[in-house]
Design a protein around this motif. Structure first.
Motif, short mmCIF file in Angstrom:
data_model
loop_
_atom_site.label_atom_id
_atom_site.label_comp_id
_atom_site.label_asym_id
_atom_site.label_seq_id
_atom_site.Cartn_x
_atom_site.Cartn_y
_atom_site.Cartn_z
N PHE A 279 65.38 59.72 16.97
CA PHE A 279 65.04 60.86 17.82
C PHE A 279 65.98 62.00 17.51
O PHE A 279 67.08 61.81 16.99
CB PHE A 279 65.08 60.50 19.31
N GLY A 280 65.53 63.21 17.80
CA GLY A 280 66.33 64.42 17.65
C GLY A 280 66.53 65.07 19.00
O GLY A 280 66.62 64.39 20.03
N ARG A 281 66.56 66.39 18.97
CA ARG A 281 66.94 67.12 20.19
C ARG A 281 65.95 66.96 21.32
O ARG A 281 66.31 67.04 22.49
CB ARG A 281 67.09 68.59 19.87
N GLN A 282 64.67 66.77 20.99
CA GLN A 282 63.66 66.63 22.05
C GLN A 282 63.61 65.20 22.58
O GLN A 282 62.80 64.88 23.43
CB GLN A 282 62.27 67.05 21.54
N LYS A 283 64.44 64.33 22.02
CA LYS A 283 64.52 62.93 22.44
C LYS A 283 63.16 62.24 22.40
O LYS A 283 62.83 61.42 23.26
CB LYS A 283 65.15 62.81 23.83
N ILE B 154 58.48 71.21 15.40
CA ILE B 154 59.59 70.33 15.75
C ILE B 154 59.39 68.98 15.08
O ILE B 154 58.27 68.57 14.77
CB ILE B 154 59.75 70.15 17.28
N GLY B 155 60.53 68.30 14.83
CA GLY B 155 60.47 66.97 14.23
C GLY B 155 60.36 66.97 12.72
O GLY B 155 60.06 65.93 12.12
N ASP B 156 60.60 68.11 12.07
CA ASP B 156 60.53 68.15 10.60
C ASP B 156 61.60 67.28 9.95
O ASP B 156 61.43 66.90 8.79
CB ASP B 156 60.69 69.59 10.10
MG LIG Z 1 63.21 67.22 17.22
#
Ligand SMILES: [Mg+2]
Ligand SMILES: Nc1ncnc2c1ncn2[C@@H]1O[C@H](COP(=O)(O)OP(=O)(O)OP(=O)(O)O)[C@@H](O)[C@H]1O
Length: 112
Positions: free
Chosen positions: A36-40, A86-88
């Motif tokens: 996961f990244g910033r958006q969890k 997002i999510g790249d």
């Molecule tokens: Mg992200």
């Protein structure tokens, strides 16, 4: 040498692979991963809401490169894996101490 580790979207694998092979890269490793990244793991974050973190499937691409080709290779991956959504994913760069081509015993950049 450097080890370039890119976490990318599945449908970008062919673009990344084609870009790297056109650049003369002779090998790469691909692994299915979750993260996961910033958006969890969520498309939207609502203020004040507490969401559990979700793991999203991604692909991890590893490619070992000579130092002088690092920036070129990172650019190729960044461009070919990019959608702007997002999510790249992310690219991580490690120092790589050595490499061995098992069949021939070549070491270092000769082994790549
Ligand atoms: Mg992200
Ligand atoms: N700090 C990190 N450490 C390790 N892995 C990470 C990190 N950030 C992201 N990843 C990996 O990269 C994947 C994709 O991350 P993602 O592109 O969503 O990052 P982001 O910072 O949220 O950027 P964006 O806002 O563009 O989505 C994650 O699912 C995870 O596997």
């Amino acid at each position: 040498m450097k080890m370039v580790v890119a976490v990318i979207k599945h449908f970008k694998l062919d673009d990344v692979k084609d870009g790297l092979s056109q650049a003369g890269i002779q090998g790469m490793t691909v692994t299915e991963v979750k993260g996961f990244g910033r958006q969890k793991g969520h498309i939207e974050i609502y203020r004040g809401s507490s969401y559990e973190i979700r793991f999203i499937p991604k692909l991890k691409v590893e490619v070992a490169v000579p130092d002088e080709r690092l920036e070129e290779i990172v650019q190729i991956i960044q461009k070919s894996a990019h959608t702007g959504e997002i999510g790249d994913g992310k690219i991580f760069i490690y120092d790589l101490k050595d490499a061995v081509r098992i069949r021939t015993g070549e070491r270092g950049e000769d082994a790549l």
